[in-house]
Scaffold this motif. Structure first.
Motif, mmCIF file in Angstrom:
data_model
loop_
_atom_site.group_PDB
_atom_site.id
_atom_site.type_symbol
_atom_site.label_atom_id
_atom_site.label_comp_id
_atom_site.label_asym_id
_atom_site.label_seq_id
_atom_site.Cartn_x
_atom_site.Cartn_y
_atom_site.Cartn_z
ATOM 1 N N THR A 17 5.851 9.938 -6.828
ATOM 2 C CA THR A 17 7.228 9.587 -6.254
ATOM 3 C C THR A 17 7.782 8.175 -6.197
ATOM 4 N N GLY A 18 7.094 7.576 -6.909
ATOM 5 C CA GLY A 18 7.262 6.000 -7.051
ATOM 6 C C GLY A 18 8.261 5.791 -8.224
ATOM 7 N N GLY A 19 8.427 6.216 -8.999
ATOM 8 C CA GLY A 19 9.466 6.027 -10.314
ATOM 9 C C GLY A 19 8.954 6.969 -11.517
ATOM 10 N N LYS A 20 10.124 7.015 -12.342
ATOM 11 C CA LYS A 20 10.233 8.009 -13.410
ATOM 12 C C LYS A 20 9.002 7.459 -14.339
ATOM 13 N N TYR A 21 8.820 6.085 -14.528
ATOM 14 C CA TYR A 21 8.117 5.834 -15.392
ATOM 15 C C TYR A 21 6.517 6.151 -15.476
ATOM 16 N N THR A 22 6.203 5.958 -13.933
ATOM 17 C CA THR A 22 4.694 6.000 -13.424
ATOM 18 C C THR A 22 4.604 7.350 -13.405
ATOM 19 N N ARG A 23 5.408 8.585 -12.960
ATOM 20 C CA ARG A 23 5.164 9.696 -12.742
ATOM 21 C C ARG A 23 4.291 10.372 -13.760
ATOM 22 N N VAL A 24 4.605 10.144 -15.152
ATOM 23 C CA VAL A 24 3.913 10.855 -15.974
ATOM 24 C C VAL A 24 2.624 10.066 -16.582
ATOM 25 N N ARG A 25 2.421 8.846 -15.945
ATOM 26 C CA ARG A 25 1.400 7.836 -16.583
ATOM 27 C C ARG A 25 0.247 7.969 -15.258
ATOM 28 N N VAL A 38 -2.326 5.507 -11.430
ATOM 29 C CA VAL A 38 -2.012 4.010 -11.855
ATOM 30 C C VAL A 38 -2.938 3.110 -10.810
ATOM 31 N N LYS A 39 -3.116 1.713 -11.454
ATOM 32 C CA LYS A 39 -3.892 0.820 -10.592
ATOM 33 C C LYS A 39 -3.276 -0.620 -10.494
ATOM 34 N N LEU A 40 -3.324 -0.967 -9.222
ATOM 35 C CA LEU A 40 -2.989 -2.253 -9.140
ATOM 36 C C LEU A 40 -3.436 -3.400 -9.693
ATOM 37 N N VAL A 41 -3.158 -4.231 -10.579
ATOM 38 C CA VAL A 41 -3.820 -5.303 -11.403
ATOM 39 C C VAL A 41 -3.235 -6.699 -10.997
ATOM 40 N N TYR A 42 -2.040 -6.793 -10.418
ATOM 41 C CA TYR A 42 -1.623 -8.145 -10.020
ATOM 42 C C TYR A 42 -0.393 -7.904 -8.948
ATOM 43 N N PRO A 81 0.542 -1.227 -0.049
ATOM 44 C CA PRO A 81 -0.222 0.110 0.014
ATOM 45 C C PRO A 81 0.931 1.247 0.285
ATOM 46 N N GLU A 82 2.122 1.323 0.648
ATOM 47 C CA GLU A 82 2.802 2.497 1.021
ATOM 48 C C GLU A 82 3.325 2.689 -0.684
ATOM 49 N N ARG A 83 3.936 1.504 -1.234
ATOM 50 C CA ARG A 83 4.322 1.874 -2.520
ATOM 51 C C ARG A 83 3.501 2.211 -3.624
ATOM 52 N N LEU A 84 2.213 1.684 -3.510
ATOM 53 C CA LEU A 84 1.343 2.453 -4.247
ATOM 54 C C LEU A 84 1.101 3.756 -4.225
ATOM 55 N N CYS A 85 1.057 4.176 -2.990
ATOM 56 C CA CYS A 85 0.624 5.534 -2.643
ATOM 57 C C CYS A 85 1.700 6.594 -3.181
ATOM 58 N N ALA A 86 2.962 5.873 -3.097
ATOM 59 C CA ALA A 86 4.096 6.709 -3.627
ATOM 60 C C ALA A 86 3.900 6.875 -5.272
ATOM 61 N N HIS A 87 3.646 5.705 -5.837
ATOM 62 C CA HIS A 87 3.349 5.830 -7.237
ATOM 63 C C HIS A 87 2.312 7.017 -7.566
ATOM 64 N N GLN A 88 1.203 6.976 -6.814
ATOM 65 C CA GLN A 88 -0.133 7.669 -7.215
ATOM 66 C C GLN A 88 0.533 9.409 -6.781
ATOM 67 N N LYS A 89 1.231 9.415 -6.112
ATOM 68 C CA LYS A 89 1.677 10.920 -5.667
ATOM 69 C C LYS A 89 2.883 11.224 -6.672
ATOM 70 N N ASP A 102 -8.562 1.447 -3.919
ATOM 71 C CA ASP A 102 -9.614 2.320 -3.295
ATOM 72 C C ASP A 102 -8.537 3.320 -2.332
ATOM 73 N N TYR A 103 -7.634 2.768 -1.682
ATOM 74 C CA TYR A 103 -6.972 3.601 -0.714
ATOM 75 C C TYR A 103 -6.079 4.396 -1.245
ATOM 76 N N THR A 104 -5.313 4.081 -2.271
ATOM 77 C CA THR A 104 -4.481 4.979 -2.848
ATOM 78 C C THR A 104 -5.137 6.164 -3.785
ATOM 79 N N LYS A 105 -6.337 5.932 -4.258
ATOM 80 C CA LYS A 105 -7.067 7.024 -5.127
ATOM 81 C C LYS A 105 -6.873 8.349 -4.215
ATOM 82 N N GLN A 106 -6.805 8.639 -3.096
ATOM 83 C CA GLN A 106 -6.816 9.729 -2.573
ATOM 84 C C GLN A 106 -5.378 10.755 -2.680
ATOM 85 N N PHE A 107 -4.508 9.815 -3.140
ATOM 86 C CA PHE A 107 -3.055 10.201 -3.233
ATOM 87 C C PHE A 107 -2.738 10.749 -4.657
ATOM 88 N N HIS A 108 -3.663 10.532 -5.609
ATOM 89 C CA HIS A 108 -3.353 11.167 -6.865
ATOM 90 C C HIS A 108 -3.564 12.500 -7.125
#
Length: 103
Positions: A35-43, A46-50, A25-33, A96-102
Motif C-alpha cells: 500500500t506504499g506506492g504503485k511502483y513498489t507494490r509489484v516489486r 523492499v529493503k531500506l538501503v539509505y 518505519p510506518e512508511r516501510l510497513c506500507a511498502h511491504q504490505k 527487520d521490523y517490516t519483514k513481518q508485513f510482506h
C-alpha cells in the motif's frame, strides 16, 4: 520536533525507489504490505538501503526530487558512502521490523 526522511529502497527486482516520509518505519510497513506506492507494490519485498533526515517536510521533499533525478550510477555511489553505526543500526531495525508485513 518531528523528523522528516528522504529514503531509498531496494526492490526485489534490484531497482531503486526514492521517497519521503515523516515516519519511516510506518512508511516501510506500507511498502511491504503493498500500500506504499504503485511502483513498489509489484516489486516486493523492499529493503531500506539509505535515508537522510531533515527538520522540515519541504527539505525532505526537495531532497527526494533531487535524488530521483540522479542517474542510477550516482544513486549507487550515494549508497556506497560510509554511514555511521547509529544510522546502520536503524536501517537494520527498520528492515527487520517490516519483514513481518510482506505478504
Amino acid at each position: 520536533m518531528e523528523e522528516n526522511y528522504t529514503y531509498i529502497l531496494e526492490c526485489a527486482d534490484g531497482s531503486l525507489y526514492t521517497g519521503w516520509t515523516n515516519h519511516l518505519p510506518e512508511r516501510l510497513c506500507a511498502h511491504q504490505k503493498g500500500t506504499g506506492g504503485k511502483y513498489t507494490r509489484v516489486r516486493r519485498p523492499v529493503k531500506l538501503v539509505y535515508y537522510e533526515t531533515f527538520p522540515t517536510k519541504q527539505e525532505a521533499m526537495s531532497r527526494e526530487w533531487h535524488i530521483k533525478r540522479l542517474p542510477r550510477l550516482e544513486k549507487q555511489q550515494l549508497l556506497q558512502r560510509e554511514i555511521d553505526r547509529e544510522k546502520r543500526d536503524y536501517i537494520q531495525y527498520c528492515n527487520d521490523y517490516t519483514k513481518q508485513f510482506h505478504t
